[in-house]
Design an enzyme around this catalytic site. Sequence first.
Site: not given
Ligand code: NAD
Length: 978
Positions: A741, A775
């Site tokens: 997501e 999001c």
């Molecule tokens: P992010 O992608 O920076 O991090 C998400 C998770 O991924 C964290 O736990 C992070 O530690 C991990 N991560 C980071 N790099 C990684 C890698 N290379 N490999 C594996 N894991 C890794 O996102 P964020 O800043 O935590 O959240 C905000 C984002 O999430 C926004 O883009 C938002 O739109 C999205 N979001 C989407 C939904 C949805 O349902 N579509 C819901 C909430 C948030």
Amino acid sequence: MKTYPDIEKRIGEIGRELYASRNKVPSIFNRKRWMGRTMDLAMRDEEFKLNLLRYIDVLPSLKTDSLVAELFREYFGQVENAPLIIRGGAVRISKGFLPLVAARVIRAGVRALARQFIAGEDHREASKALESLWGEGCAGSVDLLGEEVLSDREAAEYQGKYLGLLDFLGPHSRTWKEDLLLEQDHMGAIPRFDISLKVTSLYSQLDPIDWERSVAKAKENLMPIIKRAYEEGASVCFDMEQYYMKDLILEIFRQTLSDAGEYPFCGIALQAYLRETTRDLHDLIAWAKERNRRIRIRLVKGAYWDYEVVVNRQKGWPVPVFLNKAETDRHFEGLTRMLLENADTVRPAIASHNIRSISNAIAIAEELGLPKRSFEFQMLFGMGEALRKALRKMGYRVRVYAPAGELIPGMAYLVRRLLENTSNVSFLREFFAERKQFTEIIKPPEMISGALEENRPRGFTNEPALDFSMAGQREKMGQALEAAKKGLGGKYPLLIGGEEVYTGQEIVSVDPAQPRSVVGRVSSAGPGEADRAVAAALKASTAWKNTSPTARAGCLFNAAAELRKHREELAALEVYEAGKTWRDADSDITEAIDYLEYYGREMVRLGGTLHPGDYPGEINDYFYEPRGIGVVISPWNFPIAIPAGMVSAGIVTGNCVIFKPSGLSPVTGWRLVEAFRKAGLPPGVLQFLPGPGHEVGEYLVAHEKVDFIAFTGSKDVGLRIVTLASGTKPGQQNVKKVIAEMGGKNAIIVDETSEPGETVKAVLESALGYQGQKCSACSRVIVIEEVYEEFLTRLKAAMESIRIGPPDDPGTFMGPVIDEAALKKIRDFIRSGKDKAVLFLERKADGNGCFLGPVIFRDVDPSSVIAQEEIFGPVLSVIRAKDIDEAIGIANGTPYALTGGLFSRSPENIRKVREEFRVGNLYINRKITGALVGRQPFGGFGMSGVGSKAGGPDYLLQFMNPRSISENTMRRGFAPLR
Ligand code: NAD
């Protein structure tokens, strides 16, 4: 003082006298006239009524004649379906007349209807109406109609209008001829006129959650009006509004009165449809007695019945109103007695058109020996003219509640009145339209069993939000925040195979509102711990897979109960760790509970074996098995709900899971894991493995023993995970399944038929709720040219009025963004926006934390960076479109497809947008955030995600492999026949 051995008999006698007023039928019920015929049709045909009310509602906002004609076609189709009030216009449209002619006729018809209920469009007209009422022997109360107040500026305008009205009416009222009944009650002189006002219109941020500030600000804005009313010889009545505001309005009333010193002519309306009103009235009387002062009470039945039922049901809160009209009527009678018994303390105003209610009041007053002047009746302008004349003749004072204002804001009022007059339980409808018999009308209100009660939803229901209008709930949250603050700074472990593991590396989680305050130190995992976690999960997997689906679901229900038990505590932690305001923090906990309850039930549904086909000689089984070992990687922005959803879906389907929380919300993540432990989850089924995403996250994703990854986060990381997971390693047994997501660039389309106030409010909430870090947040608004400037002006004023500050302050609308890095990233976007678009608003925010005020760019090029990339902060791009087709094109013009919205009252535009605006979650005429589990399953497509919707019926299927077994049961031509 009389004693009536049979008060019902006396009520009957009085009623008879008033019943004669039926011979003068008001024009809206007079079927000989077009207005009466239209109302008659509305009462008989629900669909017509709905279309009529909707058309009347939208009409004042339509800026051009062709729109008036176009919308007419959309609502009524052919001329035959047109309401009589606008039939003239309809015929002209069908004959190909210019829209100008048709629109003029339509507008004139509706204006004539509005005129029945609205006393005038300005001070002068209102004053004239009051003077003419006075001439007829009736007093008046002017209510200035207005739209919902969304900014300080609009509140100041509202205040100014009342001051202007008082300045105008005061001198005029002194020229009216003497009328002792209207100017004196049994204790002395009373003001010659009255004004009714809405407290919510005097302070745009009025909210019970922010109790003290709301009281202080409302009082500050009220006092000049009270003072002027005193000087101009007017009385003031506070209208009662929605139930959610009731206690706050009562408090503002009491405090204003205390401050108003000598002034004895303040009053308040109380609604008999509320179950709590007896208690409120009792308290008010006691309050006034204690202070030896007189207050006025206007007793009404209540005008927001549908609203209270719908809104409270939607929220899962108790419905505060009686569900039967008869119960309200009975309550009204009890309250009438209470008022009259205390007529020396309160000045009772009995506001009703119901002959039974009125006769009952008179009979009680006679019984109590009250002079006729000691109380008054109140009626609405345009309703019950003959009745009020009859009452005056009997020697009673009647006051007419006279709304005044422009037609646009007045329409909402008009629609409410029409709804009331055509509802099945309207007295006036029964009296004039249905011509009910006298015996029916005058009998005491009867209790009928409430059919509405039985309509409650069954099965899964959403966890209700905390109700912060309740003093007890506010206190509880305040205490939880205190406690959470004291508990900050703790140390937290990893969890592997049921063991708590501390490592040498730590993630230091800080409060974004005060980055020096450490929320907690959480052990950080590396590849070694990741290997151990995978091994522990593998070890637990067979037993867990063989645990029955019902028992697995039971663990989810237990975890939900755990979260419920600690909900304020958990919400308080989110306030400090994630910078969420009270309501946002609370809704994260309720969403988590919803996932647990919903997926638990879903697993029970999916846990059995299906037998597809029905043929002799074969048995077919169809069932689901867990995929194996899963990794859950979650973001920080819904730090309990999102991992609760992904983890619970993973484990309830029989998998063992390794949960890697975001490094920005690891303490909250730990608290979720604790809830699962307490829920009785066997060791090894869930591991907690915080650590750097690009290290331990990637390591886990690529691990050969991992079978699926459930990820929520940004697009870049999601795509990286998809790539990594597609590789295979030696020894790997499964093609990994990825559920990802990701982000969005969500747009709301605002068309020329939208309701301006509702639209601005919803855009503001969608764009700035949680500082734009949802999001689903709105980051583009596409506005049709006709309403572009007007929309922008109101939006800007509203955004200037919201409070930015520390999220533990209940009055804060916007807290900090999540960290310094986010702040920097958002500022970079703002810088790039300044080069390409027009900066329309950039509010500064104080504080040492990661605070940032809302930013609006206008006239944004849809292809520019700020209109294409997810910013994840309070930055809004406003884009102009010439028509709905262009707007939809722009809305669809990014690679994302998560959420979207439309504000429109055009059936045609709504249909078009439903079909053509392609996003995962589309919202019409409501905010675009706040999807509810089970009701609005959530998730996007395109570059916003791959996977089925969270909180929907397909979600769990992704965590399982379906299997089909077919057995041939025939042996040598013999088969059991089923
Ligand atoms: P992010 O992608 O920076 O991090 C998400 C998770 O991924 C964290 O736990 C992070 O530690 C991990 N991560 C980071 N790099 C990684 C890698 N290379 N490999 C594996 N894991 C890794 O996102 P964020 O800043 O935590 O959240 C905000 C984002 O999430 C926004 O883009 C938002 O739109 C999205 N979001 C989407 C939904 C949805 O349902 N579509 C819901 C909430 C948030």
